[in-house]
Scaffold this active site. Structure first.
Site, mmCIF file in Angstrom:
data_model
loop_
_atom_site.group_PDB
_atom_site.id
_atom_site.type_symbol
_atom_site.label_atom_id
_atom_site.label_comp_id
_atom_site.label_asym_id
_atom_site.label_seq_id
_atom_site.Cartn_x
_atom_site.Cartn_y
_atom_site.Cartn_z
ATOM 1 N N ALA A 1 0.850 -1.192 0.000
ATOM 2 C CA ALA A 1 0.000 0.000 0.000
ATOM 3 C C ALA A 1 0.881 1.237 0.000
ATOM 4 C CB ALA A 1 -0.904 0.011 1.227
ATOM 5 N N CYS A 2 0.547 2.183 -0.860
ATOM 6 C CA CYS A 2 1.276 3.453 -0.877
ATOM 7 C C CYS A 2 0.248 4.594 -0.863
ATOM 8 C CB CYS A 2 2.197 3.546 -2.088
ATOM 9 S SG CYS A 2 1.349 3.713 -3.661
#
Length: 99
Positions: free
Chosen positions: A8-9
């Protein structure tokens, strides 16, 4: 080794998916069973099921933002947290830390 991961970014457009692909490719090449859930702009994709989580020896969190549903992994014996960029640039190093 059975390994699960979440990537996840902050924007969740490219790096989330690049990290997932790099972790899957590197882990599989090393003989591990790897499944990766992505938490990107499209929401949660390839969600890890109870079956995926059961028996997992390691959870890799390659995330630069808080992960949704982290409580699902309370029974996983080992959690390794790394930046998304590390999963993209040097996934083999992450797996070497699991030995």
């Amino acid at each position: 080794m059975k390994i699960i991961a979440i990537t996840a970014c902050p924007t969740g457009i490219a790096h989330t998916y690049m990290a997932a692909e790099c972790l899957e490719r590197a882990g599989t090449a090393l003989g591990h069973q790897v499944k990766v859930e992505t938490q990107g702009a499209m929401g949660v994709e390839n969600r890890l099921t109870e079956s995926d989580i059961e028996g997992a020896e390691v959870l890799i969190l390659a995330a630069d933002i808080p992960v949704t549903g982290r409580e699902r992994f309370a029974a996983v014996p080992r959690i390794l947290e790394v930046p998304v960029q590390q999963a993209i640039r040097n996934p083999a190093e992450i797996f070497s830390r699991l030995q």
